[in-house]
Design a protein around this motif. Structure first.
Motif, PDB file in Angstrom:
ATOM      1  N   VAL A  98      32.154  71.244  95.460  1.00 36.11           N
ATOM      2  CA  VAL A  98      32.401  70.879  94.069  1.00 36.11           C
ATOM      3  C   VAL A  98      33.138  72.022  93.389  1.00 36.11           C
ATOM      4  O   VAL A  98      32.686  73.171  93.431  1.00 36.11           O
ATOM      5  N   GLU A  99      34.280  71.702  92.789  1.00 42.73           N
ATOM      6  CA  GLU A  99      35.085  72.762  92.167  1.00 42.73           C
ATOM      7  C   GLU A  99      34.966  72.772  90.656  1.00 42.73           C
ATOM      8  O   GLU A  99      35.317  73.746  90.007  1.00 42.73           O
ATOM      9  N   GLY A 100      34.444  71.705  90.106  1.00 46.64           N
ATOM     10  CA  GLY A 100      34.259  71.683  88.659  1.00 46.64           C
ATOM     11  C   GLY A 100      33.760  70.337  88.184  1.00 46.64           C
ATOM     12  O   GLY A 100      33.793  69.351  88.926  1.00 46.64           O
ATOM     13  N   LEU A 101      33.257  70.316  86.946  1.00 49.11           N
ATOM     14  CA  LEU A 101      32.824  69.068  86.336  1.00 49.11           C
ATOM     15  C   LEU A 101      33.567  68.927  85.019  1.00 49.11           C
ATOM     16  O   LEU A 101      33.640  69.883  84.247  1.00 49.11           O
ATOM     17  N   GLU A 102      34.124  67.766  84.775  1.00 51.29           N
ATOM     18  CA  GLU A 102      34.873  67.552  83.531  1.00 51.29           C
ATOM     19  C   GLU A 102      34.346  66.324  82.825  1.00 51.29           C
ATOM     20  O   GLU A 102      33.929  65.361  83.461  1.00 51.29           O
ATOM     21  N   LYS A 103      34.398  66.365  81.497  1.00 49.54           N
ATOM     22  CA  LYS A 103      33.993  65.214  80.713  1.00 49.54           C
ATOM     23  C   LYS A 103      35.063  64.130  80.823  1.00 49.54           C
ATOM     24  O   LYS A 103      36.251  64.416  80.919  1.00 49.54           O
ATOM     25  N   ASN A 104      34.602  62.911  80.809  1.00 46.21           N
ATOM     26  CA  ASN A 104      35.506  61.776  80.953  1.00 46.21           C
ATOM     27  C   ASN A 104      34.958  60.715  80.009  1.00 46.21           C
ATOM     28  O   ASN A 104      33.762  60.723  79.715  1.00 46.21           O
ATOM     29  N   ASN A 105      35.789  59.776  79.539  1.00 50.64           N
ATOM     30  CA  ASN A 105      35.244  58.832  78.544  1.00 50.64           C
ATOM     31  C   ASN A 105      34.118  57.969  79.103  1.00 50.64           C
ATOM     32  O   ASN A 105      33.285  57.458  78.384  1.00 50.64           O
ATOM     33  N   LYS A 106      34.047  57.849  80.433  1.00 49.81           N
ATOM     34  CA  LYS A 106      32.955  57.081  81.039  1.00 49.81           C
ATOM     35  C   LYS A 106      31.740  57.945  81.375  1.00 49.81           C
ATOM     36  O   LYS A 106      30.631  57.463  81.483  1.00 49.81           O
ATOM     37  N   GLY A 107      31.972  59.209  81.600  1.00 56.08           N
ATOM     38  CA  GLY A 107      30.863  60.061  82.023  1.00 56.08           C
ATOM     39  C   GLY A 107      31.369  61.412  82.482  1.00 56.08           C
ATOM     40  O   GLY A 107      31.862  62.199  81.681  1.00 56.08           O
ATOM     41  N   VAL A 108      31.247  61.668  83.776  1.00 61.26           N
ATOM     42  CA  VAL A 108      31.647  62.959  84.322  1.00 61.26           C
ATOM     43  C   VAL A 108      32.644  62.770  85.460  1.00 61.26           C
ATOM     44  O   VAL A 108      32.500  61.854  86.264  1.00 61.26           O
ATOM     45  N   GLU A 109      33.620  63.651  85.516  1.00 63.01           N
ATOM     46  CA  GLU A 109      34.484  63.692  86.688  1.00 63.01           C
ATOM     47  C   GLU A 109      34.021  64.853  87.547  1.00 63.01           C
ATOM     48  O   GLU A 109      34.006  65.996  87.089  1.00 63.01           O
ATOM     49  N   VAL A 110      33.607  64.543  88.762  1.00 63.86           N
ATOM     50  CA  VAL A 110      33.213  65.610  89.675  1.00 63.86           C
ATOM     51  C   VAL A 110      34.452  65.955  90.494  1.00 63.86           C
ATOM     52  O   VAL A 110      34.929  65.139  91.280  1.00 63.86           O
ATOM     53  N   ILE A 111      34.973  67.148  90.267  1.00 66.04           N
ATOM     54  CA  ILE A 111      36.197  67.541  90.965  1.00 66.04           C
ATOM     55  C   ILE A 111      35.801  68.256  92.252  1.00 66.04           C
ATOM     56  O   ILE A 111      35.114  69.278  92.222  1.00 66.04           O
ATOM     57  N   THR A 112      36.173  67.671  93.367  1.00 65.42           N
ATOM     58  CA  THR A 112      35.763  68.238  94.654  1.00 65.42           C
ATOM     59  C   THR A 112      36.984  68.619  95.476  1.00 65.42           C
ATOM     60  O   THR A 112      38.117  68.258  95.132  1.00 65.42           O
ATOM     61  N   SER A 113      36.741  69.297  96.579  1.00 64.44           N
ATOM     62  CA  SER A 113      37.824  69.677  97.482  1.00 64.44           C
ATOM     63  C   SER A 113      38.447  68.451  98.136  1.00 64.44           C
ATOM     64  O   SER A 113      39.475  68.543  98.777  1.00 64.44           O
ATOM     65  N   ASN A 114      37.755  67.299  97.987  1.00 63.81           N
ATOM     66  CA  ASN A 114      38.264  66.059  98.575  1.00 63.81           C
ATOM     67  C   ASN A 114      38.619  65.004  97.534  1.00 63.81           C
ATOM     68  O   ASN A 114      38.525  63.813  97.821  1.00 63.81           O
TER      69      ASN A 114
END
Ligand SMILES: Cc1cc2nc3c(=O)[nH]c(=O)nc-3n(C[C@H](O)[C@H](O)[C@H](O)COP(=O)(O)OP(=O)(O)OC[C@H]3O[C@@H](n4cnc5c(N)ncnc54)[C@H](O)[C@@H]3O)c2cc1C
Ligand code: FES
Lengths: 405, 106
Positions: free
Chosen positions: A210-226
């Motif tokens: 997991v490289e980061g978590l970002e807010k999104n209008n639906k919830g969370v974007e989990v930014i991963t290496s994949n």
């Protein structure tokens, strides 16, 4: 003369066991428990099992009802975080500079989940699972969500994945290592659990960090290496850290846990420690270890009580643990440290088999899936260091009780 | 609520009222009755909640799973009348039930 006084910091499994064992041993001093949580001492295993599922009331998690403590004159102070210990003057300090002196002190502070960095904007969408409070929040969140990402493929993460999947949500597990449960078990068990999670419809992503978590209008974007995974919320289960800072800052030896001997004595003569927060010797494996298990918390609680009573009863235990996922109960015995062979009894294609880890023809650990007899037998074989014939061990026509004959 | 009488190995009797729907193990633990450890809290994983149940009551109870049977098999004090207390949910029919406990759970 005033009565002897034992104070216990922490109100979990180890704290409750210490107090109960002291009472069973007819300790006639004063006993006071100080716990930062706001609930009577309770069991944690159901938090990621039946309690998360909503099948168990909160009250049924408590080890003892309130009247047990009053009848036994064990003073329970909830919502009482201990900030500091003065080991010279034998006092502990609470908030508002309230203090309390002791003759014996027991530190049973457990662990806290390892945290990840998250921006405040999304902290209401990122959860850990350690306490009743955590589960109540997660349960609320489940009701209004469709998709959840679980960071970490350890036992707690997997149990939670199984329950949330049963509750009808889409679940993704993100694991950094090349397989789930890598830190704690063999390839055989990891692939078995990967398979049953996938069959249930859970997405299992390994080699993914997991490289980061970002807010999104639906919830969370989990930014991963994949790639990016969009979820309503995230549960983080990436291990725990021992709560040993209080001890360390007070001058008690600690390094990855509060260091104790086989009698659960710390580096200070009047201070003992038990449970998840200890770094303790295990004579069967000849090394110092930290364990996160009910069995260890109970046995160390008993050991502390014996030490306070002046009985020299050393802790010598084969670790054991269990995990419930879907229709399987995994029972684990021993420590998976170094083994030279693996013996499988039963077929890993079925949901009922046992994996024994051996070294020089002796069992050192086992993982048993829906095989309680094999689990119980292996505890005996490990502790008695019995030489075994591996062909007999894997031969299902020989009852497990007779394999060592 | 039904009345259950828990009997320690030395014969000490503890008559207590317990809630229907909880287990025989929970009835003992919540009333602080010595003799049942229940280390795993009802997970059928530890076999430290063993009790002895007389034949006349056995039929009124849920039957034993293979899992329970295997765990019991390794209990030092196992007898034919053994059950794991955590695996028996209490029903209205249990009023007056006598539950005996072994000398030790380990
Ligand atoms: C979700 C989950 C599932 C689990 N499943 C299993 C399982 O299936 N099988 C198994 O064997 N084990 C399981 N475990 C592990 C088991 O619950 C722990 O090993 C056990 O709870 C350890 O008990 P403890 O008393 O050492 O610590 P804890 O139960 O963590 O209690 C420590 C207490 O001390 C309090 N505290 C900390 N610092 C202070 C302070 N400075 N002042 C006052 N109070 C303080 C904390 O708030 C906490 O209440 C599970 C754990 C979790 C979280
Ligand atoms: S409480 Fe552990 S088996 Fe019943």
């Amino acid at each position: 003369m005033s009565k002897e006084k034992t104070l216990i910091i922490g109100g979990g499994q180890a704290a409750c066991q210490t107090a109960t064992s002291l009472k069973n041993k007819k300790y006639d001093g004063e006993i006071k428990i100080f716990c930062s949580e706001n609930y009577l001492p309770y069991q944690r295993p159901p938090l990621s099992k039946k309690f998360l599922m909503g099948e168990l009331d909160k009250e049924r998690l408590f080890f003892k009802p309130e009247k047990f403590y009053t009848e036994n004159q064990i003073a329970i102070n909830l919502n009482s975080y201990v900030q500091r210990i003065d080991i010279e003057n034998k006092e502990i300090f609470l908030k508002d500079n309230k203090k309390e002196n002791y003759d014996n002190l027991v530190i049973a502070t457990g662990t806290i989940p390892r945290q990840i960095d998250v921006d405040k904007k999304i902290s209401d969408k990122v959860f850990y699972l350690r306490s009743i409070e955590d589960v109540l929040q997660i349960r609320g969140k489940i009701k209004e969500s469709n998709k959840v990402t679980i960071i970490g493929g350890g036992y707690i993460g997997l149990e939670v994945a199984a329950i949330i999947n049963k509750l009808g949500l889409q679940v993704t597990i993100v694991e950094m290592a090349s397989r789930i449960l890598e830190r704690v078990t063999s390839e055989t068990i990891s692939s078995f659990y990967t398979k049953i999670h996938k069959q249930a419809g859970v997405e299992v992503l390994t080699n993914t960090s997991v490289e980061g978590l970002e807010k999104n209008n639906k919830g969370v974007e989990v930014i991963t290496s994949n790639g990016v995974i969009v979820s309503d919320f995230v549960i983080v289960g990436i291990g725990v850290l021992p709560c040993d800072t209080l001890a360390l800052e007070s001058g008690i030896d600690a390094k990855n846990g509060i260091i104790v001997d086989e009698f659960c004595r710390t580096s200070n003569d009047y201070i003992f420690s038990a449970g998840d927060c200890t770094m303790h010797p295990n004579i069967f494996y000849n090394k110092n270890i930290r364990l996160e298990s009910v069995h260890n918390a109970i046995e160390q609680g008993k050991t502390v009580a014996a030490s306070i009573m002046g009985e020299n009863i050393s802790y010598n235990q084969i670790p054991w643990f269990w995990s419930d996922q879907y229709e399987t109960k995994l029972q684990i015995a021993g420590l998976l440290d170094n083994y030279d062979d693996i013996v499988v009894r039963g077929d890993t294609k079925n949901q009922s088999f046992a994996v024994f880890y051996t070294k020089e023809n002796r069992i050192t650990a086992s993982d048993c899936v829906n095989r309680p007899a094999e689990h119980m037998m292996s505890r005996k074989l490990i502790s008695e260091k019995i030489l075994i014939d591996k062909d007999r061990l894997s031969d299902e026509t020989i009852p497990i009780k007779e394999v060592a004959n | 609520m039904v009345k259950i009488i828990y009997i320690e190995h030395d014969g000490t009797e503890h008559p207590v009222d317990v809630d229907v729907g909880t287990s025989i193990m929970e009835g003992a633990v919540s009333n602080s009755i010595p003799g049942i450890d229940a280390d795993c809290g009802g997970g059928c994983a530890c076999a430290t909640c063993m009790v002895f149940i007389d034949d006349e009551w056995k039929d009124k109870m849920s039957s034993m799973s293979d899992e329970e049977e295997s765990m019991l098999d390794f209990h030092e004090y196992k007898e034919d009348s053994s059950r794991l207390g955590c695996q028996i949910p209490i029903t209205e029919e249990f009023d007056g039930l006598k539950v005996k406990m072994p000398p030790s759970q380990h």
